[in-house]
Write a protein that holds these residues in place. Structure first.
Motif, PDB file in Angstrom:
ATOM      1  N   ASP A  69      35.905  29.855  44.446  1.00  0.00           N
ATOM      2  CA  ASP A  69      36.864  30.510  45.252  1.00  0.00           C
ATOM      3  C   ASP A  69      38.144  29.135  45.682  1.00  0.00           C
ATOM      4  O   ASP A  69      37.820  28.554  46.566  1.00  0.00           O
ATOM      5  N   GLU A 241      43.634  38.319  41.818  1.00  0.00           N
ATOM      6  CA  GLU A 241      42.521  37.884  43.614  1.00  0.00           C
ATOM      7  C   GLU A 241      43.855  38.803  44.539  1.00  0.00           C
ATOM      8  O   GLU A 241      43.663  38.360  45.331  1.00  0.00           O
ATOM      9  N   SER A 246      38.575  43.242  40.748  1.00  0.00           N
ATOM     10  CA  SER A 246      37.338  42.245  41.369  1.00  0.00           C
ATOM     11  C   SER A 246      38.139  41.893  39.566  1.00  0.00           C
ATOM     12  O   SER A 246      38.282  42.402  38.827  1.00  0.00           O
ATOM     13  N   GLU A 247      38.346  40.501  39.799  1.00  0.00           N
ATOM     14  CA  GLU A 247      38.331  39.631  39.080  1.00  0.00           C
ATOM     15  C   GLU A 247      37.396  38.960  38.051  1.00  0.00           C
ATOM     16  O   GLU A 247      37.185  38.037  37.424  1.00  0.00           O
ATOM     17  N   ARG A 249      35.030  37.994  39.093  1.00  0.00           N
ATOM     18  CA  ARG A 249      34.046  36.308  39.711  1.00  0.00           C
ATOM     19  C   ARG A 249      32.287  37.043  40.512  1.00  0.00           C
ATOM     20  O   ARG A 249      32.592  38.471  40.594  1.00  0.00           O
ATOM     21  N   TYR A 260      36.971  48.245  39.548  1.00  0.00           N
ATOM     22  CA  TYR A 260      36.952  48.485  41.088  1.00  0.00           C
ATOM     23  C   TYR A 260      35.709  49.329  40.422  1.00  0.00           C
ATOM     24  O   TYR A 260      36.107  50.239  39.619  1.00  0.00           O
ATOM     25  N   PRO A 294      29.355  42.902  39.542  1.00  0.00           N
ATOM     26  CA  PRO A 294      29.440  41.418  40.003  1.00  0.00           C
ATOM     27  C   PRO A 294      27.882  40.653  40.833  1.00  0.00           C
ATOM     28  O   PRO A 294      27.470  41.551  41.493  1.00  0.00           O
ATOM     29  N   HIS A 297      30.839  37.902  45.287  1.00  0.00           N
ATOM     30  CA  HIS A 297      32.364  37.700  45.983  1.00  0.00           C
ATOM     31  C   HIS A 297      32.555  39.289  45.694  1.00  0.00           C
ATOM     32  O   HIS A 297      31.694  40.477  46.394  1.00  0.00           O
ATOM     33  N   LYS A 298      33.896  39.489  45.247  1.00  0.00           N
ATOM     34  CA  LYS A 298      34.196  41.355  45.670  1.00  0.00           C
ATOM     35  C   LYS A 298      33.075  41.903  44.932  1.00  0.00           C
ATOM     36  O   LYS A 298      33.030  41.955  43.586  1.00  0.00           O
ATOM     37  N   LYS A 300      30.277  42.841  45.529  1.00  0.00           N
ATOM     38  CA  LYS A 300      28.455  42.248  45.278  1.00  0.00           C
ATOM     39  C   LYS A 300      28.316  43.636  45.136  1.00  0.00           C
ATOM     40  O   LYS A 300      27.524  44.223  46.214  1.00  0.00           O
ATOM     41  N   CYS A 304      31.261  48.255  38.099  1.00  0.00           N
ATOM     42  CA  CYS A 304      32.591  48.370  38.455  1.00  0.00           C
ATOM     43  C   CYS A 304      32.970  48.735  36.698  1.00  0.00           C
ATOM     44  O   CYS A 304      32.328  48.134  35.726  1.00  0.00           O
TER      45      CYS A 304
END
Length: 395
Positions: A69, A241, A246-247, A249, A260, A294, A297-298, A300, A304
């Motif tokens: 990141d 980002e 979330s992208e 990661r 999401y 994930p 990151h976002k 976790k 999603c």
């Protein structure tokens, strides 16, 4: 089609070329700085220059390309085998200091870019060029392929009021340059003083090539670009980002998926997205509703709901338009659950992160008012840039 020889390999095979660099040598490189046999540039340089190979430098994500990141800095260190310093140019400084450059005559750059404006390695290069313009140091760029071809341009030109380390210069999102060409364009248009710079050209690379056409091995240039195919989707997903979505990661498909926890992707796709995409006229891809978890990151360890972008025809796929369309639709669908990421982003506190990524505030406004694709396309204005690109083209 012949296998491409990158600048590193051209240098390694040309003894007469090597003899042009008789002083002390430094090398800026990363994990993807390899030749066609997967030999790393540092080993190649040691074999060519021996004791004159004095210093290594690493860009964002580090010499080892293991830092995740943005705003995760890497430390300086000593190479455990060569016993020479490794200086980080994503540390307390983005620009090599006088002390770092002391005793260096030739500074080589061997970095794999991915062809997208938001990728920072080209700015590490241009900052280096600006610094070395004040020094008696030659900068040599070992050229590498643009993995998403050197012809296709897409996206808005960056407004320099939104300049940052993920966008220093006025160029489009998909810039259509090799890293060597970008260095030359910097010297022609954006540099205040000329550096002593040259490019060691690739052999057998042609502008229409994607990375998978080159015959070269792929090594990840940053932790979340593990596949060459990810480069083509990156201009679609990188702007996420600048949101709370979330992208990807923390998954095995980073920057190819978005999502999401509160999105139910299957009904959203069937009831809305599928028709919207069909009516858009955008081609060359398929959107697949997925669930993903994930591991960092976002979100976790939170499931999603989201979507994966599959490229089905790379020649007709327009990643920037596709990503902006998906962002617009998710903004409208999620309503209060959708949030733009708040500053700071890349150490900038006074601008919205999404505006830094887009290089303008106009795209955020386009999303919020659910603008049309005609309005989106009108933001590109690429004719002047096409002339600039042609003026320095090496291939």
């Amino acid at each position: 089609m012949a296998k491409v020889a990158v600048g590193l390999e051209v240098l390694a095979k040309d003894i007469n070329l090597q003899k042009q660099f008789m002083g002390n040598v430094a090398l800026l490189c990363h994990n993807a700085s390899i030749d066609s046999s997967c030999h790393h540039a540092s080993y190649v340089f040691k074999s060519i220059f021996g004791h004159r190979f004095k210093k290594l430098f690493g860009p964002q994500h580090g010499f080892s390309t293991d830092a995740q990141d943005n705003m995760i800095e890497t430390d300086h260190s000593i190479h455990p085998y060569f016993n020479i310093p490794i200086y980080s140019l994503y540390s307390e400084t983005r620009v090599p200091t006088d002390e770092m450059l002391e005793g260096i005559d030739h500074f080589f750059v061997d970095l794999q870019d991915i062809g997208c404006r938001m990728y920072t390695y080209v700015y590490t290069l241009t900052l280096l060029l600006e610094k070395c313009a004040t020094k008696d140091i030659e900068v040599i760029i070992l050229d590498r392929p643009n993995p998403i071809n050197g012809n296709t341009l897409e996206g808005n030109i960056l407004d320099t009021e939104f300049a940052s380390f993920i966008g220093r210069h006025p160029m489009p999102v998909r810039h259509g340059l090799t890293i060597g060409e970008l260095g030359l364009l910097h010297q022609k248009l954006w540099a205040r003083a000329a550096a002593n710079v040259r490019v060691i050209h690739m052999k057998a690379w042609e502008r229409e090539m994607y990375f998978t056409d080159t015959g070269l091995p792929w090594a990840l240039p940053s932790p979340n670009i593990a596949r060459a195919e990810s480069c083509l989707v990156f201009p679609s997903t990188v702007m996420f980002e600048g949101t709370h979505l979330s992208e990807g990661r923390g998954t095995t498909q980073p920057l190819e998926i978005v999502g999401y926890p509160k999105i139910e992707p299957f009904s959203l796709f069937s009831n809305h997205l599928e028709k919207t995409i069909s009516n858009s006229g955008l081609k060359g891809f398929a959107i697949r509703p997925i669930l993903f978890l994930p591991t960092f990151h976002k979100f976790k360890d939170e499931v999603c709901g989201g979507f994966q972008i599959h490229v089905t025809d790379r020649e007709t796929f327009q990643p920037w338009r596709t990503g902006q369309l998906l962002l617009r639709e998710l903004f409208c669908h999620m309503e209060a659950d959708f949030k733009w990421l708040e500053p700071p982003y890349e150490y900038i506190h006074h601008l919205e992160p999404i505006d830094i990524l887009n290089g303008t505030h106009r795209l955020r406004h386009w999303v919020e008012k659910r603008g049309t694709l005609e309005e989106l396309e009108a933001m590109e204005q690429l004719e002047a840039y096409k002339e600039q690109q042609r003026s320095i083209a090496l291939y």
